[in-house]
Design a protein around this motif. Structure first.
Motif, PDB file in Angstrom:
ATOM      1  N   MET A 142      -3.406  -6.986   5.062  1.00 37.72           N
ATOM      2  CA  MET A 142      -2.881  -5.649   4.784  1.00 37.72           C
ATOM      3  C   MET A 142      -3.857  -4.870   3.891  1.00 37.72           C
ATOM      4  N   VAL A 143      -4.386  -5.529   2.871  1.00 41.21           N
ATOM      5  CA  VAL A 143      -5.339  -4.871   1.962  1.00 41.21           C
ATOM      6  C   VAL A 143      -6.622  -4.524   2.699  1.00 41.21           C
ATOM      7  N   ARG A 144      -7.123  -5.454   3.497  1.00 41.93           N
ATOM      8  CA  ARG A 144      -8.356  -5.192   4.248  1.00 41.93           C
ATOM      9  C   ARG A 144      -8.181  -4.040   5.245  1.00 41.93           C
ATOM     10  N   LYS A 145      -7.019  -3.972   5.877  1.00 42.57           N
ATOM     11  CA  LYS A 145      -6.739  -2.882   6.817  1.00 42.57           C
ATOM     12  C   LYS A 145      -6.699  -1.545   6.070  1.00 42.57           C
ATOM     13  N   ALA A 146      -6.066  -1.533   4.898  1.00 38.32           N
ATOM     14  CA  ALA A 146      -6.014  -0.305   4.100  1.00 38.32           C
ATOM     15  C   ALA A 146      -7.411   0.107   3.651  1.00 38.32           C
ATOM     16  N   LEU A 147      -8.252  -0.863   3.296  1.00 35.03           N
ATOM     17  CA  LEU A 147      -9.619  -0.555   2.872  1.00 35.03           C
ATOM     18  C   LEU A 147     -10.450  -0.006   4.029  1.00 35.03           C
ATOM     19  N   ALA A 148     -10.206  -0.488   5.225  1.00 30.52           N
ATOM     20  CA  ALA A 148     -10.946   0.001   6.396  1.00 30.52           C
ATOM     21  C   ALA A 148     -10.563   1.435   6.729  1.00 30.52           C
ATOM     22  N   GLY A 149      -9.365   1.850   6.308  1.00 31.52           N
ATOM     23  CA  GLY A 149      -8.893   3.193   6.611  1.00 31.52           C
ATOM     24  C   GLY A 149      -9.331   4.262   5.626  1.00 31.52           C
ATOM     25  N   ILE A 150     -10.015   3.866   4.532  1.00 32.12           N
ATOM     26  CA  ILE A 150     -10.440   4.889   3.571  1.00 32.12           C
ATOM     27  C   ILE A 150     -11.906   5.246   3.754  1.00 32.12           C
ATOM     28  N   ARG A 176       4.434  -2.931 -13.304  1.00 28.04           N
ATOM     29  CA  ARG A 176       3.783  -2.477 -12.079  1.00 28.04           C
ATOM     30  C   ARG A 176       2.326  -2.143 -12.359  1.00 28.04           C
ATOM     31  N   LEU A 177       1.476  -2.426 -11.395  1.00 25.32           N
ATOM     32  CA  LEU A 177       0.071  -2.034 -11.450  1.00 25.32           C
ATOM     33  C   LEU A 177      -0.206  -1.144 -10.246  1.00 25.32           C
ATOM     34  N   ALA A 178      -0.800  -0.005 -10.453  1.00 27.09           N
ATOM     35  CA  ALA A 178      -1.214   0.880  -9.361  1.00 27.09           C
ATOM     36  C   ALA A 178      -2.736   0.954  -9.388  1.00 27.09           C
ATOM     37  N   ILE A 179      -3.355   0.512  -8.309  1.00 23.15           N
ATOM     38  CA  ILE A 179      -4.815   0.448  -8.232  1.00 23.15           C
ATOM     39  C   ILE A 179      -5.288   1.385  -7.128  1.00 23.15           C
ATOM     40  N   PRO A 180      -6.150   2.337  -7.435  1.00 24.31           N
ATOM     41  CA  PRO A 180      -6.698   3.190  -6.374  1.00 24.31           C
ATOM     42  C   PRO A 180      -7.454   2.320  -5.352  1.00 24.31           C
ATOM     43  N   LEU A 181      -7.200   2.555  -4.076  1.00 24.89           N
ATOM     44  CA  LEU A 181      -7.850   1.749  -3.036  1.00 24.89           C
ATOM     45  C   LEU A 181      -9.368   1.840  -3.104  1.00 24.89           C
ATOM     46  N   ASP A 182      -9.906   2.969  -3.553  1.00 18.65           N
ATOM     47  CA  ASP A 182     -11.363   3.082  -3.610  1.00 18.65           C
ATOM     48  C   ASP A 182     -11.981   2.245  -4.731  1.00 18.65           C
ATOM     49  N   CYS A 183     -11.160   1.608  -5.569  1.00 21.29           N
ATOM     50  CA  CYS A 183     -11.658   0.685  -6.591  1.00 21.29           C
ATOM     51  C   CYS A 183     -11.678  -0.759  -6.095  1.00 21.29           C
ATOM     52  N   VAL A 184     -11.006  -1.036  -4.980  1.00 20.28           N
ATOM     53  CA  VAL A 184     -10.930  -2.400  -4.449  1.00 20.28           C
ATOM     54  C   VAL A 184     -12.154  -2.657  -3.582  1.00 20.28           C
ATOM     55  N   GLY A 205     -14.846  -0.132 -11.106  1.00 20.71           N
ATOM     56  CA  GLY A 205     -14.420   1.166 -11.615  1.00 20.71           C
ATOM     57  C   GLY A 205     -12.964   1.207 -12.033  1.00 20.71           C
ATOM     58  N   PHE A 206     -12.385   0.047 -12.334  1.00 18.70           N
ATOM     59  CA  PHE A 206     -10.997  -0.055 -12.784  1.00 18.70           C
ATOM     60  C   PHE A 206     -10.999  -0.885 -14.056  1.00 18.70           C
ATOM     61  N   ARG A 207      -9.940  -0.840 -14.835  1.00 17.52           N
ATOM     62  CA  ARG A 207      -9.929  -1.555 -16.119  1.00 17.52           C
ATOM     63  C   ARG A 207     -10.063  -3.069 -15.959  1.00 17.52           C
ATOM     64  N   TYR A 208      -9.601  -3.619 -14.827  1.00 15.12           N
ATOM     65  CA  TYR A 208      -9.760  -5.056 -14.557  1.00 15.12           C
ATOM     66  C   TYR A 208     -10.894  -5.255 -13.567  1.00 15.12           C
ATOM     67  N   VAL A 268       0.869  -1.171   0.000  1.00 14.30           N
ATOM     68  CA  VAL A 268       0.000   0.000   0.000  1.00 14.30           C
ATOM     69  C   VAL A 268       0.907   1.222   0.000  1.00 14.30           C
ATOM     70  N   HIS A 269       0.630   2.138  -0.927  1.00 15.58           N
ATOM     71  CA  HIS A 269       1.396   3.383  -1.009  1.00 15.58           C
ATOM     72  C   HIS A 269       0.396   4.521  -1.131  1.00 15.58           C
ATOM     73  N   GLY A 270       0.230   5.260  -0.051  1.00 16.27           N
ATOM     74  CA  GLY A 270      -0.759   6.337  -0.058  1.00 16.27           C
ATOM     75  C   GLY A 270      -2.158   5.772  -0.207  1.00 16.27           C
ATOM     76  N   LYS A 271      -2.855   6.221  -1.244  1.00 17.89           N
ATOM     77  CA  LYS A 271      -4.216   5.736  -1.500  1.00 17.89           C
ATOM     78  C   LYS A 271      -4.258   4.751  -2.660  1.00 17.89           C
ATOM     79  N   SER A 272      -3.117   4.083  -2.895  1.00 19.93           N
ATOM     80  CA  SER A 272      -3.033   3.113  -3.990  1.00 19.93           C
ATOM     81  C   SER A 272      -2.489   1.785  -3.499  1.00 19.93           C
TER      82      SER A 272
END
Length: 122
Positions: free
Chosen positions: A114-122, A30-38, A95-98, A8-12
């Motif tokens: 880690m992903v779930r924790k980042a999603l809970a923080g947005i 590299r793939l950068a995915i906005p967290l609000d798309c997950v 809302g993402f290409r994939y 997780v880097h910032g909001k991605s």
């Protein structure tokens, strides 16, 4: 073996294939995915039908190694980087290409947490 790092880097969410061969096979550095798309992170076993009912759009498909973009008849465009479906994290996107990203990682439970924790923080 195809494997990636996820961080997780910032909001991605950043996904990078490990090593030159994996990057070449996936046709992605590299793939950068906005967290609000997950929408969801899952550690469930990836069924073979998820891969076998797909057409490779770009990348490599040399069973059991799959890396790159695939069009799945049930889900739409997905990105895969895997050799062992039991070591994968699946990310459901909106809302993402994939529509979904399926990647093999060293510790799938740790990455999913880690992903779930980042999603809970947005």
């Amino acid at each position: 073996m195809v494997s990636v790092t996820v961080k997780v880097h910032g909001k991605s969410l950043i996904i990078e294939p490990k090593g030159r061969v994996s990057k070449l096979a996936a046709l992605k550095r590299r793939l950068a995915i906005p967290l609000d798309c997950v929408r969801k992170a899952s550690t469930a076993h990836v069924p073979k039908s998820k891969i076998y009912r797909s057409i490779r759009v770009g990348g490599t498909a040399l069973p059991p190694h799959y890396a790159g973009r695939f069009y799945n008849f049930d889900d739409g465009l997905i990105f895969c980087a895997l050799s062992d479906p039991d070591k994968c994290v699946s990310l459901t996107l909106e809302g993402f290409r994939y529509k979904e990203i399926i990647v093999q990682v060293d510790d799938k439970e740790e990455v999913a947490a880690m992903v779930r924790k980042a999603l809970a923080g947005i």
